[in-house]
Motif scaffolding. Structure first.
Motif, PDB file in Angstrom:
ATOM      1  N   ALA A  53       0.607  -1.250  -0.221  1.00  0.00           N
ATOM      2  CA  ALA A  53      -0.294   0.326  -0.445  1.00  0.00           C
ATOM      3  C   ALA A  53       0.723   1.027   0.414  1.00  0.00           C
ATOM      4  CB  ALA A  53      -0.674  -0.224   1.279  1.00  0.00           C
ATOM      5  N   LYS A  54       0.284   2.100  -0.778  1.00  0.00           N
ATOM      6  CA  LYS A  54       1.297   3.829  -0.348  1.00  0.00           C
ATOM      7  C   LYS A  54       0.079   4.701   0.692  1.00  0.00           C
ATOM      8  CE  LYS A  54      -0.272   4.615  -5.543  1.00  0.00           C
ATOM      9  NZ  LYS A  54       0.540   5.445  -6.367  1.00  0.00           N
ATOM     10  N   SER A  55       0.923   5.534   0.990  1.00  0.00           N
ATOM     11  CA  SER A  55       0.018   6.625   1.535  1.00  0.00           C
ATOM     12  C   SER A  55      -0.601   7.990   1.027  1.00  0.00           C
ATOM     13  CB  SER A  55       1.608   7.107   2.943  1.00  0.00           C
ATOM     14  OG  SER A  55       1.811   8.265   1.443  1.00  0.00           O
ATOM     15  N   SER A  56      -0.220   8.094  -0.628  1.00  0.00           N
ATOM     16  CA  SER A  56      -1.091   9.067  -0.878  1.00  0.00           C
ATOM     17  C   SER A  56      -0.647   9.206  -2.536  1.00  0.00           C
ATOM     18  CB  SER A  56      -0.847  10.387  -0.033  1.00  0.00           C
ATOM     19  OG  SER A  56       0.831  10.911  -0.408  1.00  0.00           O
ATOM     20  N   LEU A  57      -0.795   9.875  -3.287  1.00  0.00           N
ATOM     21  CA  LEU A  57      -0.012  10.648  -4.588  1.00  0.00           C
ATOM     22  C   LEU A  57       1.100  10.933  -4.286  1.00  0.00           C
ATOM     23  CD1 LEU A  57      -3.046  11.275  -6.658  1.00  0.00           C
ATOM     24  CD2 LEU A  57      -1.975   8.912  -6.465  1.00  0.00           C
ATOM     25  N   ARG A  58       2.321  11.670  -5.031  1.00  0.00           N
ATOM     26  CA  ARG A  58       3.387  12.240  -4.834  1.00  0.00           C
ATOM     27  C   ARG A  58       2.751  13.713  -4.443  1.00  0.00           C
ATOM     28  NH1 ARG A  58       8.110  13.365  -6.369  1.00  0.00           N
ATOM     29  NH2 ARG A  58       7.708  13.093  -8.826  1.00  0.00           N
ATOM     30  N   HIS A  59       2.894  14.438  -2.982  1.00  0.00           N
ATOM     31  CA  HIS A  59       2.652  15.490  -3.217  1.00  0.00           C
ATOM     32  C   HIS A  59       3.323  16.325  -2.940  1.00  0.00           C
ATOM     33  CE1 HIS A  59       1.110  13.736   0.150  1.00  0.00           C
ATOM     34  NE2 HIS A  59       0.902  15.204   0.426  1.00  0.00           N
ATOM     35  N   TRP A  60       3.415  18.050  -3.177  1.00  0.00           N
ATOM     36  CA  TRP A  60       3.964  18.983  -1.872  1.00  0.00           C
ATOM     37  C   TRP A  60       2.957  19.950  -1.749  1.00  0.00           C
ATOM     38  CZ3 TRP A  60       4.294  24.262  -3.629  1.00  0.00           C
ATOM     39  CH2 TRP A  60       3.811  24.413  -4.383  1.00  0.00           C
ATOM     40  N   HIS A  61       2.959  20.199  -0.332  1.00  0.00           N
ATOM     41  CA  HIS A  61       1.758  21.458   0.206  1.00  0.00           C
ATOM     42  C   HIS A  61       2.487  23.053   0.416  1.00  0.00           C
ATOM     43  CE1 HIS A  61      -0.657  18.115   2.429  1.00  0.00           C
ATOM     44  NE2 HIS A  61       0.598  17.578   2.471  1.00  0.00           N
ATOM     45  N   LEU A  62       1.460  23.900  -0.121  1.00  0.00           N
ATOM     46  CA  LEU A  62       2.487  24.763  -0.415  1.00  0.00           C
ATOM     47  C   LEU A  62       2.183  25.782   1.354  1.00  0.00           C
ATOM     48  CD1 LEU A  62       2.314  27.434  -2.261  1.00  0.00           C
ATOM     49  CD2 LEU A  62       0.458  27.811  -2.283  1.00  0.00           C
ATOM     50  N   ARG A 120      -2.186  22.616   9.997  1.00  0.00           N
ATOM     51  CA  ARG A 120      -3.614  22.469   9.895  1.00  0.00           C
ATOM     52  C   ARG A 120      -4.116  24.195   9.513  1.00  0.00           C
ATOM     53  NH1 ARG A 120      -7.851  19.544  14.174  1.00  0.00           N
ATOM     54  NH2 ARG A 120      -7.103  17.380  13.369  1.00  0.00           N
ATOM     55  N   ALA A 121      -3.876  24.347   7.973  1.00  0.00           N
ATOM     56  CA  ALA A 121      -4.141  26.093   7.515  1.00  0.00           C
ATOM     57  C   ALA A 121      -5.347  26.360   7.061  1.00  0.00           C
ATOM     58  CB  ALA A 121      -3.476  25.912   6.116  1.00  0.00           C
ATOM     59  N   PRO A 122      -6.418  27.420   7.587  1.00  0.00           N
ATOM     60  CA  PRO A 122      -7.101  27.770   6.670  1.00  0.00           C
ATOM     61  C   PRO A 122      -7.991  27.847   5.396  1.00  0.00           C
ATOM     62  CG  PRO A 122      -6.434  29.700   7.283  1.00  0.00           C
ATOM     63  CD  PRO A 122      -5.240  27.949   8.237  1.00  0.00           C
ATOM     64  N   HIS A 123      -6.886  28.009   5.104  1.00  0.00           N
ATOM     65  CA  HIS A 123      -6.158  27.762   2.950  1.00  0.00           C
ATOM     66  C   HIS A 123      -5.421  26.497   2.281  1.00  0.00           C
ATOM     67  CE1 HIS A 123      -6.225  28.425  -1.298  1.00  0.00           C
ATOM     68  NE2 HIS A 123      -7.618  28.933  -0.970  1.00  0.00           N
ATOM     69  N   GLU A 124      -5.268  25.797   1.885  1.00  0.00           N
ATOM     70  CA  GLU A 124      -4.126  24.656   0.901  1.00  0.00           C
ATOM     71  C   GLU A 124      -4.596  24.617  -0.373  1.00  0.00           C
ATOM     72  OE1 GLU A 124      -0.991  24.041   0.901  1.00  0.00           O
ATOM     73  OE2 GLU A 124      -0.972  22.356   2.548  1.00  0.00           O
ATOM     74  N   VAL A 125      -3.480  24.756  -0.738  1.00  0.00           N
ATOM     75  CA  VAL A 125      -3.487  24.003  -2.011  1.00  0.00           C
ATOM     76  C   VAL A 125      -1.642  22.976  -1.907  1.00  0.00           C
ATOM     77  CG1 VAL A 125      -2.832  24.440  -4.680  1.00  0.00           C
ATOM     78  CG2 VAL A 125      -3.666  26.111  -3.155  1.00  0.00           C
ATOM     79  N   ALA A 126      -2.070  21.483  -2.608  1.00  0.00           N
ATOM     80  CA  ALA A 126      -1.620  20.308  -3.032  1.00  0.00           C
ATOM     81  C   ALA A 126      -1.046  19.950  -3.967  1.00  0.00           C
ATOM     82  CB  ALA A 126      -1.987  19.104  -2.003  1.00  0.00           C
ATOM     83  N   THR A 127      -0.111  20.049  -4.616  1.00  0.00           N
ATOM     84  CA  THR A 127      -0.151  19.532  -6.136  1.00  0.00           C
ATOM     85  C   THR A 127       0.894  17.938  -6.033  1.00  0.00           C
ATOM     86  OG1 THR A 127       0.609  22.074  -6.368  1.00  0.00           O
ATOM     87  CG2 THR A 127       1.308  20.687  -8.005  1.00  0.00           C
ATOM     88  N   TYR A 128       0.058  17.671  -6.814  1.00  0.00           N
ATOM     89  CA  TYR A 128       0.508  16.026  -7.284  1.00  0.00           C
ATOM     90  C   TYR A 128       1.868  16.198  -8.619  1.00  0.00           C
ATOM     91  CZ  TYR A 128      -3.106  15.461  -4.172  1.00  0.00           C
ATOM     92  OH  TYR A 128      -3.800  15.545  -2.607  1.00  0.00           O
ATOM     93  N   SER A 129       2.812  15.601  -8.114  1.00  0.00           N
ATOM     94  CA  SER A 129       3.828  15.596  -9.256  1.00  0.00           C
ATOM     95  C   SER A 129       3.990  15.224 -10.053  1.00  0.00           C
ATOM     96  CB  SER A 129       5.488  15.294  -7.669  1.00  0.00           C
ATOM     97  OG  SER A 129       5.514  15.851  -6.813  1.00  0.00           O
ATOM     98  N   ASP A 130       3.464  14.094 -10.009  1.00  0.00           N
ATOM     99  CA  ASP A 130       3.684  12.814 -11.388  1.00  0.00           C
ATOM    100  C   ASP A 130       2.208  12.820 -11.939  1.00  0.00           C
ATOM    101  OD1 ASP A 130       6.044  11.394  -9.878  1.00  0.00           O
ATOM    102  OD2 ASP A 130       5.320  10.613  -8.525  1.00  0.00           O
TER     103      ASP A 130
END
Length: 156
Positions: A53-62, A120-130
């Motif tokens: 299993a994997k934790s998530s898709l590969r990502h980073w947080h703004l 826990r930011a009130p506004h978040e953007v996560a970008t997926y690398s792959d």
């Protein structure tokens, strides 16, 4: 409440990912320890990965920092520079705004667990690398789009 009995927490499985992407998280569950303790300023979750299993898709947080510590078994940390094995007691940190996507994969034959602590930011953007996808989190439901903000295809 100070002490949290992890055995009494309901394990959560599934994913908020759209379409066929959700199935890639099969074998991943989480225990929301921070929520159970009433925390509001940061999250503290224990992620449980079955073999393969994997934790998530590969990502980073703004806007959110993330800290991980392996508590059971071993996992492979996948980042832009490649992969690195992590074992019990080893830690990784992912500062907000650093565009280096990450995820963890259990490539062993035994269950693995790790603690994730994050802002826990009130506004978040996560970008997926792959893949050409990002998610905006704030008030209401998560909104998934392509990197440029255009809608995702229906067959994703």
């Amino acid at each position: 409440m100070a002490k949290i009995d992890l055995d009494k927490l309901q394990a959560r499985s599934g994913s908020i990912y759209p379409g066929n992407l959700a199935g890639q998280m099969d074998g991943r569950t989480s225990l929301r320890a921070g929520d159970a303790g009433g925390l509001t300023q940061f999250g503290a979750n224990i992620i449980i990965l079955a073999p393969g299993a994997k934790s998530s898709l590969r990502h980073w947080h703004l806007n959110e920092d993330e800290f991980v510590m392996v508590t059971q078994g071993r996992v492979m940390l996948h980042m832009d520079a490649g992969e690195e094995e992590m074992t019990v007691g080893e830690c990784a940190a992912f500062p907000a705004g650093v565009a280096d996507g990450h995820c963890f994969i259990n490539q062993s034959d035994e269950e693995a667990r790790f603690l994730v602590i994050g802002t826990r930011a009130p506004h978040e953007v996560a970008t997926y690398s792959d893949i050409d996808m990002k998610v905006v989190l704030g008030e209401g439901n998560p909104v998934f789009t392509r990197h440029d903000g255009t809608p995702l295809p229906d067959d994703i």
